[in-house]
Scaffold this motif. Structure first.
Motif, mmCIF file in Angstrom:
data_model
loop_
_atom_site.group_PDB
_atom_site.id
_atom_site.type_symbol
_atom_site.label_atom_id
_atom_site.label_comp_id
_atom_site.label_asym_id
_atom_site.label_seq_id
_atom_site.Cartn_x
_atom_site.Cartn_y
_atom_site.Cartn_z
ATOM 1 N N MET A 296 0.720 -1.148 0.129
ATOM 2 C CA MET A 296 -0.085 -0.323 -0.146
ATOM 3 C C MET A 296 0.690 1.427 -0.155
ATOM 4 N N TYR B 134 -7.614 -2.245 -2.883
ATOM 5 C CA TYR B 134 -7.727 -1.409 -1.240
ATOM 6 C C TYR B 134 -8.740 -0.517 -1.309
ATOM 7 N N TYR C 124 -6.390 4.512 5.612
ATOM 8 C CA TYR C 124 -6.387 3.224 4.945
ATOM 9 C C TYR C 124 -6.578 2.285 5.687
#
Length: 117
Positions: A7, A65, A83
């Motif tokens: 990420m 995501y 996130y």
């Protein structure tokens, strides 16, 4: 590669693709339970800040995501994207200097994207 690292790399590249300035990654795993990493970046104006955020959302979305929460998009002087494992902060220049998150989170470890694995 673990999920948090993937990420971070994806968000970093998305910010960089939109000419984000002074992109900083802070490892906060040993400092806080709220996330593993902060990514902090600056844009020159509100349009660029929003474009950077849009690109992060798009690129992370392609990998499955989903942003749990976003704040500040309309004003675009500080947009926070949560996130879960990472939190992305995109500022205009003046607000980045004013809030100085790097100083506030100095107990975290600033890391280079190339050292993540």
């Amino acid at each position: 590669m673990n999920q948090s690292v993937e990420m971070v790399k994806t968000a970093y590249n998305a910010l960089s693709d939109k000419k984000g300035e002074d992109i900083t990654i802070i490892d906060i795993r040993n400092v806080s339970v709220m996330a593993d990493y902060f990514i902090i970046a600056s844009g020159t104006n509100s349009s660029q800040v929003q474009a950077m955020v849009d690109n992060v959302e798009e690129e992370l979305g392609k990998k499955g995501y989903v942003c749990k929460q976003m704040e500040g998009y309309r004003s675009a002087n500080w947009i926070l994207m949560d996130y879960g494992d990472i939190i992305v902060h995109v500022f205009d220049r003046d607000n980045r200097l004013f809030y100085d998150l790097e100083r506030i989170w100095r107990d975290g470890k600033t890391i280079d994207v190339d050292t993540l694995s």
